[in-house]
Motif scaffolding. Structure first.
Motif, PDB file in Angstrom:
ATOM      1  N   UNK A   1       0.826  -1.209   0.000  1.00  0.00           N
ATOM      2  CA  UNK A   1       0.000   0.000   0.000  1.00  0.00           C
ATOM      3  C   UNK A   1       0.861   1.261   0.000  1.00  0.00           C
ATOM      4  N   UNK A   2       1.938   1.246   0.783  1.00  0.00           N
ATOM      5  CA  UNK A   2       2.842   2.399   0.815  1.00  0.00           C
ATOM      6  C   UNK A   2       3.451   2.635  -0.565  1.00  0.00           C
ATOM      7  N   UNK A   3       3.850   1.530  -1.221  1.00  0.00           N
ATOM      8  CA  UNK A   3       4.457   1.667  -2.546  1.00  0.00           C
ATOM      9  C   UNK A   3       3.452   2.231  -3.544  1.00  0.00           C
ATOM     10  N   UNK A   4       2.199   1.762  -3.463  1.00  0.00           N
ATOM     11  CA  UNK A   4       1.161   2.285  -4.359  1.00  0.00           C
ATOM     12  C   UNK A   4       0.926   3.777  -4.123  1.00  0.00           C
ATOM     13  N   UNK A   5       0.887   4.175  -2.850  1.00  0.00           N
ATOM     14  CA  UNK A   5       0.673   5.587  -2.540  1.00  0.00           C
ATOM     15  C   UNK A   5       1.811   6.447  -3.089  1.00  0.00           C
ATOM     16  N   UNK A   6       3.027   5.948  -2.941  1.00  0.00           N
ATOM     17  CA  UNK A   6       4.164   6.688  -3.476  1.00  0.00           C
ATOM     18  C   UNK A   6       4.089   6.802  -4.994  1.00  0.00           C
ATOM     19  N   UNK A   7       3.681   5.697  -5.641  1.00  0.00           N
ATOM     20  CA  UNK A   7       3.543   5.733  -7.096  1.00  0.00           C
ATOM     21  C   UNK A   7       2.441   6.697  -7.533  1.00  0.00           C
ATOM     22  N   UNK A   8       1.318   6.710  -6.797  1.00  0.00           N
ATOM     23  CA  UNK A   8       0.229   7.634  -7.121  1.00  0.00           C
ATOM     24  C   UNK A   8       0.681   9.083  -6.959  1.00  0.00           C
ATOM     25  N   UNK A   9       1.395   9.358  -5.864  1.00  0.00           N
ATOM     26  CA  UNK A   9       1.879  10.725  -5.650  1.00  0.00           C
ATOM     27  C   UNK A   9       2.863  11.131  -6.739  1.00  0.00           C
ATOM     28  N   UNK A  10       3.717  10.190  -7.135  1.00  0.00           N
ATOM     29  CA  UNK A  10       4.687  10.496  -8.193  1.00  0.00           C
ATOM     30  C   UNK A  10       3.972  10.774  -9.511  1.00  0.00           C
ATOM     31  N   UNK A  11       2.919   9.967  -9.786  1.00  0.00           N
ATOM     32  CA  UNK A  11       2.145  10.192 -11.017  1.00  0.00           C
ATOM     33  C   UNK A  11       1.441  11.543 -10.973  1.00  0.00           C
ATOM     34  N   UNK A  12       0.839  11.881  -9.825  1.00  0.00           N
ATOM     35  CA  UNK A  12       0.160  13.168  -9.699  1.00  0.00           C
ATOM     36  C   UNK A  12       1.152  14.324  -9.857  1.00  0.00           C
ATOM     37  N   UNK A  13       2.344  14.145  -9.305  1.00  0.00           N
ATOM     38  CA  UNK A  13       3.359  15.193  -9.432  1.00  0.00           C
ATOM     39  C   UNK A  13       3.766  15.376 -10.888  1.00  0.00           C
ATOM     40  N   UNK A  14       3.926  14.251 -11.601  1.00  0.00           N
ATOM     41  CA  UNK A  14       4.286  14.349 -13.019  1.00  0.00           C
ATOM     42  C   UNK A  14       3.184  15.021 -13.830  1.00  0.00           C
ATOM     43  N   UNK A  15       1.926  14.664 -13.544  1.00  0.00           N
ATOM     44  CA  UNK A  15       0.805  15.287 -14.253  1.00  0.00           C
ATOM     45  C   UNK A  15       0.750  16.783 -13.974  1.00  0.00           C
ATOM     46  N   UNK A  16       0.951  17.163 -12.711  1.00  0.00           N
ATOM     47  CA  UNK A  16       0.905  18.584 -12.358  1.00  0.00           C
ATOM     48  C   UNK A  16       2.058  19.346 -13.008  1.00  0.00           C
ATOM     49  N   UNK A  17       3.236  18.744 -13.032  1.00  0.00           N
ATOM     50  CA  UNK A  17       4.374  19.400 -13.687  1.00  0.00           C
ATOM     51  C   UNK A  17       4.121  19.568 -15.184  1.00  0.00           C
ATOM     52  N   UNK A  18       3.535  18.539 -15.796  1.00  0.00           N
ATOM     53  CA  UNK A  18       3.221  18.641 -17.219  1.00  0.00           C
ATOM     54  C   UNK A  18       2.191  19.729 -17.468  1.00  0.00           C
ATOM     55  N   UNK A  19       1.182  19.815 -16.604  1.00  0.00           N
ATOM     56  CA  UNK A  19       0.153  20.847 -16.767  1.00  0.00           C
ATOM     57  C   UNK A  19       0.754  22.238 -16.624  1.00  0.00           C
ATOM     58  N   UNK A  20       1.627  22.417 -15.641  1.00  0.00           N
ATOM     59  CA  UNK A  20       2.266  23.723 -15.451  1.00  0.00           C
ATOM     60  C   UNK A  20       3.144  24.082 -16.643  1.00  0.00           C
ATOM     61  N   UNK A  21       3.863  23.066 -17.141  1.00  0.00           N
ATOM     62  CA  UNK A  21       4.719  23.321 -18.301  1.00  0.00           C
ATOM     63  C   UNK A  21       3.888  23.741 -19.514  1.00  0.00           C
TER      64      UNK A  21
END
Length: 265
Positions: free
Chosen positions: A85-105
């Motif tokens: 579960x911890x690994x999944x949460x980290x992966x979800x946060x990493x995906x959300x961070x990538x999506x947000x960075x792409x949106x900002x870019x």
């Protein structure tokens, strides 16, 4: 030796000994064997029952050890699930961070290119108090390959309020069209109900009553079914988001409501 009698005949036995005496010895051996079998069986069963007796200290200790083994296995499974579960949460946060960075870019690039809307046009009313608008996105470079994303992210101001498109059409670099459905400040798209008529109970004992309204100020060229179903109505202390049943008669649009009424029982 002594007076003991063997369980089987020997060569010293007289040949003329009566058969009844030999059979008696043989039967005695069978009885002894059966008795020994039952004694052995009873002892074995008693030992097994003792090995399963929960009051026996050795049995209780063995049960306790088995429980400890199962408990450790369960704890290991719980820890394993927690780690997953911890690994999944980290992966979800990493995906959300990538999506947000792409949106900002993309937002920064869109602002740098100074894309904006032109030719804002109002169209027909689509439903109660809602009108469709379109506009064209300009200043889009020919090499830019995210035109739809830029269209969906670019707001337009209509009646002092900013809206982002509901959907976009990409017809090329200089022909990206945005579509809006605006449900504010659209009085021309807001018909209303008049000519209230009570048809009474549907039938004796039905427990239901039927009410009819006429839809006034229907926009020209509008879908009468859509407006009949989305124009709100209030009567007899009740509120409805639209008519339950719609029909047209003699060029007019009518709505019917059927509701529970205790006086119709």
């Amino acid at each position: 030796m002594g007076d003991e009698k063997p369980c089987s005949p020997s060569e010293a036995d007289p040949l003329i000994r009566p058969r009844r005496s030999y059979r008696r010895y043989q039967s005695s051996c069978v009885y002894v064997a059966i008795a020994l079998f039952f004694i052995t069986f009873t002892i074995v069963n008693f030992s097994i029952s003792l090995s399963k007796d929960p009051l026996d200290p050795d049995v209780r200790e063995r049960i306790r050890k088995d429980w400890n083994i199962e408990l450790r296995r369960h704890e290991e499974e719980v820890l394993k699930h927690i780690e997953i579960k911890k690994r999944w949460l980290l992966e979800d946060k990493e995906h959300e961070r990538e999506v947000e960075e792409k949106r900002k870019h993309e937002e920064e690039e869109r602002l740098r290119l100074n894309m904006f809307w032109t030719d804002l046009t109002s169209h027909r009313c689509t439903s109660y108090a809602t009108r469709e608008y379109t506009a064209r996105l300009v200043n889009v470079p020919s090499y830019y390959n995210r035109r739809v994303e830029a269209c969906m992210a670019t707001p337009v101001t209509i009646h002092g309020v900013e809206y982002t498109p509901k959907w976009c059409e990409d017809h090329g670099p200089n022909n990206v069209v945005g579509h809006w459905e605006v449900d504010q400040h659209q009085p021309d798209c807001a018909p209303y109900w008049t000519w209230y008529k009570d048809f009474g109970c549907i039938s004796p004992g039905s427990g239901q009553r039927r009410i009819e309204h006429y839809l006034e100020h229907l926009p020209s060229g509008a879908d009468w079914k859509e407006f009949c179903a989305t124009t709100p109505a209030s009567f007899l202390g009740m509120h409805f988001v639209g008519s339950e049943f719609c029909f047209q008669w003699n060029g007019g649009t009518y709505g019917h409501w059927v509701f529970d009424d205790a006086s119709c029982n």
